[in-house]
Design a protein around this motif. Structure first.
Motif, mmCIF file in Angstrom:
data_model
loop_
_atom_site.group_PDB
_atom_site.id
_atom_site.type_symbol
_atom_site.label_atom_id
_atom_site.label_comp_id
_atom_site.label_asym_id
_atom_site.label_seq_id
_atom_site.Cartn_x
_atom_site.Cartn_y
_atom_site.Cartn_z
ATOM 1 N N THR D 21 1.030 -1.250 -0.081
ATOM 2 C CA THR D 21 0.041 -0.002 0.044
ATOM 3 C C THR D 21 0.970 1.229 -0.011
ATOM 4 O OG1 THR D 21 -1.553 -1.237 1.448
ATOM 5 C CG2 THR D 21 -1.981 1.094 0.932
ATOM 6 N N THR D 56 -5.196 11.563 -8.589
ATOM 7 C CA THR D 56 -6.450 12.475 -8.800
ATOM 8 C C THR D 56 -6.701 12.743 -7.258
ATOM 9 O OG1 THR D 56 -7.190 11.222 -10.563
ATOM 10 C CG2 THR D 56 -8.580 12.930 -9.851
ATOM 11 N N ARG D 74 -6.427 16.704 -11.086
ATOM 12 C CA ARG D 74 -5.426 15.929 -11.487
ATOM 13 C C ARG D 74 -4.110 16.414 -10.996
ATOM 14 N NH1 ARG D 74 -5.106 12.155 -15.690
ATOM 15 N NH2 ARG D 74 -7.074 11.484 -14.997
ATOM 16 N N LYS D 99 -9.398 12.400 -0.753
ATOM 17 C CA LYS D 99 -8.989 11.181 -1.439
ATOM 18 C C LYS D 99 -8.133 11.189 -2.474
ATOM 19 C CE LYS D 99 -13.176 9.315 -1.951
ATOM 20 N NZ LYS D 99 -14.665 9.219 -2.233
ATOM 21 N N ARG D 101 -6.798 9.203 -5.559
ATOM 22 C CA ARG D 101 -7.002 7.880 -6.436
ATOM 23 C C ARG D 101 -5.566 7.840 -7.436
ATOM 24 N NH1 ARG D 101 -10.807 4.591 -8.168
ATOM 25 N NH2 ARG D 101 -12.426 5.421 -6.919
ATOM 26 N N ASP D 103 -3.581 5.921 -10.271
ATOM 27 C CA ASP D 103 -3.733 5.247 -11.446
ATOM 28 C C ASP D 103 -2.222 5.041 -12.081
ATOM 29 O OD1 ASP D 103 -6.167 4.170 -12.087
ATOM 30 O OD2 ASP D 103 -6.760 6.305 -11.848
ATOM 31 N N ARG D 107 -2.621 0.980 -8.781
ATOM 32 C CA ARG D 107 -4.036 1.415 -8.723
ATOM 33 C C ARG D 107 -4.318 1.444 -7.109
ATOM 34 N NH1 ARG D 107 -7.605 -1.202 -10.758
ATOM 35 N NH2 ARG D 107 -9.059 0.453 -10.487
ATOM 36 N N ASP D 108 -4.691 2.461 -6.729
ATOM 37 C CA ASP D 108 -5.426 2.334 -5.313
ATOM 38 C C ASP D 108 -6.062 3.699 -5.102
ATOM 39 O OD1 ASP D 108 -5.669 1.578 -2.429
ATOM 40 O OD2 ASP D 108 -3.454 0.605 -2.836
ATOM 41 N N LEU D 109 -6.811 3.723 -3.823
ATOM 42 C CA LEU D 109 -7.431 4.920 -3.275
ATOM 43 C C LEU D 109 -6.994 5.179 -1.892
ATOM 44 C CD1 LEU D 109 -9.637 6.972 -3.948
ATOM 45 C CD2 LEU D 109 -11.312 5.374 -2.930
#
Lengths: 241, 295, 290, 126
Positions: D21, D56, D74, D99, D101, D103, D107-109
């Motif tokens: 993570t 993002t 972005r 938050k 995001r 990519d 890829r994760d949040l």
């Protein structure tokens, strides 16, 4: 000219019309009585006259003035007071407070104590219980209180909805004695009753109502009493048993 | 579609689940201030199952729905005979208790070298099932949308059936319904369980969409919002709650005209709509009119 | 041990006195309208924010701030009455409640628009040291709060039981139809009850922010939840019940917070409400609430 | 001495336990315009700067997370490796859930809690 003139009044609960064009008149100084079976629309008519219900159409003229659709307090201010069905006293308030509530919209506060004394003279039982909560009174006493409360507004026209409902015969006698007394003192009375026998004894004129319409109008002698009673309880269009 | 549009649409769909659960109770005659609790139960249960126990999401969602149904059933059992504000306050009390229990819940285990799981007021981080399984935001929106469509189809089917008529009958006049032989208690318990499952499903999907939840997400604001969405959208059809959500999130939130004034505009709009339409935009009469018009 | 008990009881009573005021405001509105006003707390918050804004921009004395708080709350209350309750009189209770929630959103956003910080300082009621009496410490502001709350209760009692307006309010609470038949102008009484309830809420809100010395937008939700809870505990729609419910809530909170901490305090208060409702204890369910 | 070593180990533990993570740190400064902030983001993974990610940045209010959300921006890569820059336009001061995001290679949040005031942002302390 009549004192109260009701013309083609229609009152509905949602889509269901409880009054389907009622017309009748009440003469000044008289006792007029409205008889009819349960569900005929008698209470609906009384609530409409008092402004609790708003008629969909028709006119109600009292002492030359249109009162249909006015707010209840405005109708009381014009001199029409209703003694409601089931009395509806203020149970947690004292007898005296109930009577003060009846005088709520009167501008002449100075004459209120005098009126309360006169009410106590007419209803001695209420005087004994003046400081008691109204909810603790017996049914007959509550009915007297409801009448006294309505009279505290000094009405020119007193509407009474089933004053004898659920009361013992002796108490009913007393209620009707009071009705005749009030009439003798000059109050105009429009009375709804289930007890046709008693009502016909005191009234000068009576109407029969069935299914939201007035079906008969006459003096107490104009129709045999047992016929009146039959129609008042069962309606004229009897269904086969 | 850009990320933002996908995010807004996903939020609309997620809100629709809890709005529908409030709607279901409303047509059965009950006003709940507490649907957020079952949304939260679903979110926590689903998150714990996928994160700490490595369950697949579909299975976790089913388990969370069952738990939500049981939870609301148990809350409803002693409170169903309450009416109006009494019932609403009982559900609110239950929901606030649930929120405080989430605050007290510390259930963390080491997963892949990191502590994961609910950590009281610090929240529950790392509900990453959809990332670990490579589900793109657009695909997730598709999954949520299909589930919502299924739920809606179920609603429409029930509303056209005898069960639907029974539900509305119970809602409009429980005494009358009881007098014609309907077991009002049983119907209402069933409705409560279904509403709980529905809210929990929304919760599971929300937790996995957001990857992070905390007890404050599930306070009275969420519950009363869902009630408001159901009511302004209209009580005539299951599309009503959707319309309510769409109106708020879809139009006001995404068009940035009212930036910073959104709640003032929306709040005033809701109050005004209710003056003229106390049972919402798509109320029973409008729905009937629409049906006659288009069938 | 005993000292803790006494101290908690004192603290509980002074908090309970403000809860009682909030519950009285709620009960007045619920009693005459048979509807819960979810915007009651947020309207109070609006009044408090108006006072804070005046304080931050111009500086003002305690008395003036109290006055601004109360008038702000009354103004906001009037807005809520016109938009949420007057149109739904005799109509849908749920619609009225949801509409009042919608205005809650407005008040919250308005507060953060005018004063965007999360927290603002509010002048304290009393800034000196607490009074030491043997083993007990008495916070002067807590005493002042208790005194002011009691005074407000007494003033309300006098209004309700010794004036013509009070007679009308009580009549309306007991028998709405008979009150109208007795010649009481019902819509006008509604408006005045709303103003009275909002004023009482304004007093409570002022006491709370002035004793904590700070204000956040959460005040609205806090006041609505505490008021609802205290009103329900005392039995819906009973004025003496509201006072008892408020004091009881204050005492329960003070003791449970001391022994079990703040989370258990809230948990136990809600658990108590839930259990009492579920058990349908007589004083809670005698009056129907639809 | 031994105590200090132990302390060092305890402090280092989170670093050692670094899993896949990504970790994020945020610094925000007010632009002078109301509620608009310039934010710098440091992303690390396995303790090393995470480069080449598409980031993002969005924001939610913690209560009503689905309603009060801010249009995501972005982020542009910064000067240093692992650094990203974004401008945030919030609706009000107070606590926001930021938050992120991700990519690209990962890829994760990620959800971070920061308290925004008129100067900048501080991590939520609780």
């Amino acid at each position: 000219m009549s004192f109260l003139e009701v013309r083609d009044v229609v009152t509905a609960y949602g889509k269901i019309e409880a009054l389907k064009g009622v017309s009748l008149e009440v003469a000044e100084g008289a006792i007029t009585c409205l008889l009819g079976p349960n569900g005929a629309g008698k209470t609906t008519l009384m609530m409409t006259l008092a402004g609790i219900l708003r008629p969909k159409q028709g006119s109600i003229v009292f002492a030359g003035e249109e009162i249909a659709g006015r707010a209840p307090h405005a109708i009381v201010a014009r001199g029409v007071a209703l003694v409601p069905e089931n009395r509806l006293v203020f149970p947690a308030m004292t007898v005296l407070e109930n009577m003060h509530a009846g005088a709520y919209q009167r501008g002449d506060k100075k004459t209120v104590p005098g009126d309360i004394e006169r009410m106590f003279a007419r209803f001695p039982r209420l005087k004994e219980r003046a400081a008691q909560q109204a909810g603790t009174l017996s049914g007959g006493e509550q009915q007297m209180l409801a009448v006294a409360r309505a009279l505290m507004s000094r009405p020119k026209l007193l509407l009474m909805d089933e004053p004898s409902l659920g009361l013992a015969p002796l108490v009913v006698e007393e209620i009707f004695r009071i009705v005749t007394e009030l009439h003798r003192d000059g109050t105009t009375i429009f009375l709804v009753e289930q007890n046709a026998h008693m009502a016909l004894r005191v009234a000068q004129h009576f109407y029969l109502m069935e299914q939201g319409k007035v079906t008969f109008s006459g003096d107490p002698g104009s129709l045999a009493e047992d016929e009146v009673i039959r129609r008042a309880y069962l309606g004229s269009a009897q269904r086969p048993a | 579609m850009d990320d933002y549009a996908i995010g807004v649409l996903t939020n609309i769909a997620l809100f629709s689940f809890i709005a529908l659960s409030a709607y279901l109770l409303l047509i059965a005659g009950e006003m709940s201030f507490g649907q957020q609790a079952f949304f939260g139960v679903g979110a926590y249960a689903g998150g714990i199952l996928t994160t700490l126990y490595a369950w697949p999401l579909p299975l976790a969602a089913l388990a969370a729905m069952a738990l939500g149904a049981v939870a609301q059933f148990l809350v409803a059992l002693p409170t169903l005979r309450l009416r109006g504000l009494h019932f609403a306050m009982a559900t609110l009390a239950a929901a606030e208790m649930a929120r405080i229990l989430f605050e007290l819940m510390h259930w963390r285990r080491e997963i892949d070298g990191e502590l994961a799981g609910p950590d009281g007021t610090q929240g529950f981080r790392g509900i990453r099932w959809i990332f670990e399984h490579g589900i793109e935001p657009l695909h997730y929106l598709g999954i949520v949308g299909v589930l919502l469509a299924l739920v809606l189809a179920l609603f429409l089917m029930i509303e056209r059936s005898k069960l639907g008529a029974t539900l509305r009958g119970v809602g409009l006049d429980p005494e009358l319904a009881a007098s014609v032989g309907i077991d009002v208690q049983r119907i209402k318990l069933g409705v409560a369980a279904a509403a709980g499952a529905l809210a929990a499903l929304g919760g599971v999907l929300y937790a996995h969409h957001n990857t992070y939840i905390e007890p404050r997400n599930f306070d009275i604001m969420l519950g009363v919002h869902s009630l408001a969405y159901a009511l302004i959208g209209g009580l005539g059809t299951a599309f009503g709650p959707l319309l309510g959500v769409l109106l708020d999130i879809g139009t006001l939130e995404s068009t940035r005209v009212f930036h910073g004034y959104r709640m003032i505009v929306f709040g005033g709009l809701v109050a005004l709509v209710l003056v003229y339409r106390p049972r919402g935009l798509l109320d029973e009469r409008t729905v009937q009119w629409l049906r006659q018009r288009f069938s | 041990m005993i000292a803790d008990l006494v101290q908690n009881t004192l603290d509980g009573l002074s908090a309970g006195a403000t809860y009682a005021l909030l519950a009285l405001g709620f009960t007045l509105i619920f009693g005459v309208l048979r509807r819960a006003n979810l915007s009651f707390g947020p309207a109070i918050m609006f009044g408090c924010y108006a006072a804070t804004w005046t304080h931050v921009n111009f500086g003002a004395g305690l008395l003036l701030l109290a006055l601004i708080t109360v008038s702000g709350a009354v103004l906001a209350g009037a807005y809520v009455e016109r938009l949420c309750f007057a149109p739904h009189r005799g109509g849908s209770a749920i619609a009225a409640m949801v509409a009042s929630f919608a205005l809650w959103m407005q008040f919250e956003e308005l507060a953060t628009l005018i004063m965007p910080r999360h927290l603002y300082a509010f002048p304290l009621l009393y800034e000196g040291d607490p009074l030491a009496l043997g083993p007990f410490t008495l916070r002067i502001d807590a005493l002042a709060m208790l005194g002011a709350a009691l005074a407000a209760c007494l003033a309300l009692w006098w209004t309700l039981y010794r004036t013509r307006f009070g007679l009308a309010v009580r009549a309306l609470i007991e028998q709405p139809a008979a009150a109208a038949l007795a010649g009481i102008n019902v819509p006008w009484v509604f408006v005045r009850v709303f103003a009275l309830a909002s004023a009482i809420g304004g007093v409570a809100g002022y006491l709370v922010v002035a004793s904590h010395g700070q204000i956040t937008p959460m005040l609205g939700m806090w006041a609505t939840l505490k008021g609802l809870l205290a009103m329900m505990l005392g039995g819906l729609g009973s004025l003496p019940g509201a006072v008892i419910g408020g004091l009881a809530l204050g005492l329960i909170e003070a003791h449970t917070q001391w022994y079990l901490g703040p989370q258990m305090r809230d948990l136990i208060a809600y658990l108590l409400l839930f259990v009492l409702l579920a058990a349908r204890v007589p004083w809670m369910t005698t009056r129907s609430a639809s | 001495m031994a105590k200090a070593a132990l302390l060092l180990i305890v402090l280092a533990l989170p670093l050692l336990a670094q899993a896949q993570t990504p970790e994020a740190q945020l610094r925000c400064e007010s632009t002078g315009q109301d509620f608009v902030y310039d934010c710098t983001l440091m992303l690390t993974r396995f303790g090393r700067p995470l480069e080449g990610a598409q980031v993002t940045v969005g924001a939610d209010m913690p209560s009503m997370p689905m309603a009060h959300s801010v249009r995501p921006a972005r982020a542009r890569p910064g000067l240093k490796p692992g650094e990203y820059k974004a401008r945030l336009d919030l609706e009000m001061l107070g606590e926001w859930a930021i938050k992120l995001r991700l990519d690209g290679p990962v890829r994760d949040l990620l959800v971070l809690h920061y308290e925004f005031d008129s100067k900048g942002a501080m991590p939520r302390k609780r």
